[in-house]
Design a protein around this motif. Structure first.
Motif, short mmCIF file in Angstrom:
data_model
loop_
_atom_site.label_atom_id
_atom_site.label_comp_id
_atom_site.label_asym_id
_atom_site.label_seq_id
_atom_site.Cartn_x
_atom_site.Cartn_y
_atom_site.Cartn_z
N MET A 143 45.77 32.31 40.68
CA MET A 143 46.11 33.70 40.99
C MET A 143 45.58 34.58 39.86
SD MET A 143 50.07 33.31 42.25
CE MET A 143 50.13 35.00 42.81
N VAL A 144 44.77 35.58 40.21
CA VAL A 144 44.17 36.45 39.20
C VAL A 144 44.50 37.90 39.55
CG1 VAL A 144 42.07 37.18 38.05
CG2 VAL A 144 42.29 34.81 38.84
N LYS A 145 45.14 38.58 38.60
CA LYS A 145 45.45 40.00 38.76
C LYS A 145 44.37 40.81 38.06
CE LYS A 145 48.72 43.39 36.88
NZ LYS A 145 49.98 43.53 36.11
N LEU A 146 43.77 41.76 38.79
CA LEU A 146 42.70 42.58 38.23
C LEU A 146 42.97 44.06 38.47
CD1 LEU A 146 39.61 40.39 39.23
CD2 LEU A 146 40.59 40.66 36.93
N SER A 147 42.15 44.89 37.84
CA SER A 147 42.35 46.34 37.86
C SER A 147 42.25 46.92 39.26
CB SER A 147 41.29 47.00 36.97
OG SER A 147 41.23 48.40 37.20
N PRO A 148 43.09 47.89 39.60
CA PRO A 148 42.98 48.56 40.90
C PRO A 148 41.69 49.37 41.03
CG PRO A 148 44.57 49.69 39.51
CD PRO A 148 44.22 48.41 38.81
N MET A 149 41.00 49.61 39.91
CA MET A 149 39.75 50.36 39.95
C MET A 149 38.55 49.46 40.27
SD MET A 149 40.82 53.36 39.38
CE MET A 149 39.26 54.21 39.18
N LEU A 150 38.77 48.17 40.32
CA LEU A 150 37.68 47.22 40.52
C LEU A 150 37.06 47.35 41.91
CD1 LEU A 150 36.35 44.65 39.17
CD2 LEU A 150 37.98 43.31 40.49
#
Length: 456
Positions: free
Chosen positions: A224-231
């Motif tokens: 599970m990888v959480k990334l920026s909402p701007m990605l």
């Protein structure tokens, strides 16, 4: 974690005070650890908004301001915990003798009640996500390179009575090399450069997920990888799959109609068919539902079979990339009319861009391909976003505008696919902010500008 009594007393007495003013005031308490006390007061005030269950616990210790602002909220942390539970359980059921030691067919309330499930959070930070996920696993390991954060999190695990979790002070990369295989690895990589500036691209995150992917996939059943909402999430999926990862699900998570994070769920291809049967959380209860009638692409694992969930404050809209690719928007061919219902998608839908799916499933029509506003002749209470009733529509002819805005002295103004920004339009229309009316300025499919006057 030892805190002297004078400092504890100071925190209790000033908990509701203005922190900047408190920092500048003179204090006659030489035994008070003022920097620590200010962090605790500011942290508690932030927790009242972001982590209400923690704010009620007097034994929680908070980190400095930046960590508090960057940490997950309780809402998004609980969402991730439920998604992890469902998907790990699904993998266990699909592989009853898997290398994580699962017995399969685990239908208990929490995965943590099933033997041998395990979690490793390799980018622990303040530990909010870890604390909410850990109770769902029989074993849970928090990994963080900063020793002060490790001490703080150990204190908070004790305060929250989470006794089965292990705290490890180490770099993510070094711990990954020596750790045993686990059911789930969770990563929330740092998205700031050496100068503290924000970064967005996946290859600029630390640790470097793309470089570590082979080892990560070898050490877990679910990544599970959480990334920026701007990605740019479509590009990120392509990059991950180019590096050998299978992105079975993407969750676009919003709270209070603000996109907060992108959650990529990555599995090996052997498990992906079972994982695709887990849609993200149903409204309110966060329980994923099966994906009905999977397409051939979804069954075989081609690049567009990733399952997308757009989640916003209990509302969940789900689809696959294969469906979206095959479903164009339905465009309104006549001018919008008073009496129609106007719909504005929520932040997660806007980020996903699945506008054709809205048209197909809900029967709405887009005012224009790039308007991101939709209309229908009937109300749709389950629409994932805001709903309005059009009371007037007008071109920007002065006489028509005056008639449509008669009696309106203030309004909430938004612009979509329109040359002016809201404040410039407000100045032009000479209206104050607020009130019961909502004005949407937009451009239709024929290039004509419209002002839509609506009520919620």
């Amino acid at each position: 974690m030892y805190i002297n009594n004078d400092t504890l007393r100071f925190i209790a007495e000033h908990r509701n005070d203005n922190v900047p003013q408190l920092a500048l005031a003179a204090h006659n308490s030489p035994n008070v650890d003022l920097p620590f006390a200010l962090d605790q007061i500011a942290g508690w005030q932030t927790a009242c908004r972001k982590l209400p269950s923690w704010a009620k616990n007097p034994n929680i210790v908070y980190p400095p301001h930046l960590s508090m602002e960057q940490c997950s909220s309780q809402t998004t942390a609980e969402y991730k915990a439920n998604v992890a539970w469902r998907l790990v359980n699904d993998i266990q059921q699909a592989t009853p003798n898997n290398s994580e030691g699962g017995k399969g067919n685990c239908d208990k309330k929490q995965v943590g009640e099933c033997e041998h499930t395990s979690l490793a959070d390799l980018t622990g930070g303040f530990g909010v996500d870890f604390v909410f996920m850990a109770p769902h696993f029989a074993q849970a390991t928090y990994v963080e390179r900063q020793s002060k954060l490790c001490q703080l999190v150990q204190n908070n695990l004790n305060a929250l009575d989470i006794g089965h979790a292990e705290v490890v002070c180490a770099e993510a990369e070094s711990h990954l090399k020596t750790m045993e295989r686990v059911s789930c690895i969770y990563l929330d990589p740092a998205r700031r450069d050496k100068n503290g500036g924000k970064t967005v691209l996946i290859e600029h995150c630390s640790p470097d997920i793309l470089q570590l992917l082979p080892m990560l996939l070898a050490k877990c059943g679910l990544l599970m990888v959480k990334l920026s909402p701007m990605l740019h999430w479509q590009l990120a999926i392509a990059q991950l799959q180019e590096h050998g990862a299978w992105v079975s699900q993407l969750h676009i998570v919003s709270a209070k109609n603000e996109c907060k994070e992108l959650l990529f769920l990555i599995t090996d291809r052997q498990n992906h068919a079972q994982c695709l049967s887990q849609a993200a959380a149903q409204s309110g209860q966060l329980h994923p539902t099966p994906l009905e009638n999977p397409t051939p692409q979804q069954a075989t694992g081609t690049a567009n079979s990733t399952h997308i969930t757009c989640y916003n404050d209990g509302n969940s809209f789900q689809y696959s990339l294969a469906e979206a690719d095959a479903t164009p928007q339905t465009i309104l061919q006549t001018p919008p009319q008073a009496g129609m219902y106007l719909f504005e998608p929520n932040a997660s839908i806007m980020k996903a861009g699945c506008f054709g799916m809205l048209c197909s499933r809900l029967g709405v029509q887009a005012i224009a391909p790039n308007s991101h506003l939709f209309v229908a002749n009937n109300d749709l209470p389950d629409f994932p976003g805001r709903r309005f009733k059009l009371v007037a529509t007008t071109s920007f002819n002065k006489r028509h505008l005056k008639a449509a805005l008669q009696g309106i002295s203030k309004a909430n103004i938004a612009t979509r696919n329109f040359p002016l920004k809201p404040e410039a339009l407000r100045k032009k229309l000479r209206l104050k902010d607020g009130g019961e009316h909502f004005l949407f300025a937009t451009t239709d499919a024929q290039g004509k500008h419209w002002l839509l006057v609506a009520k919620g």
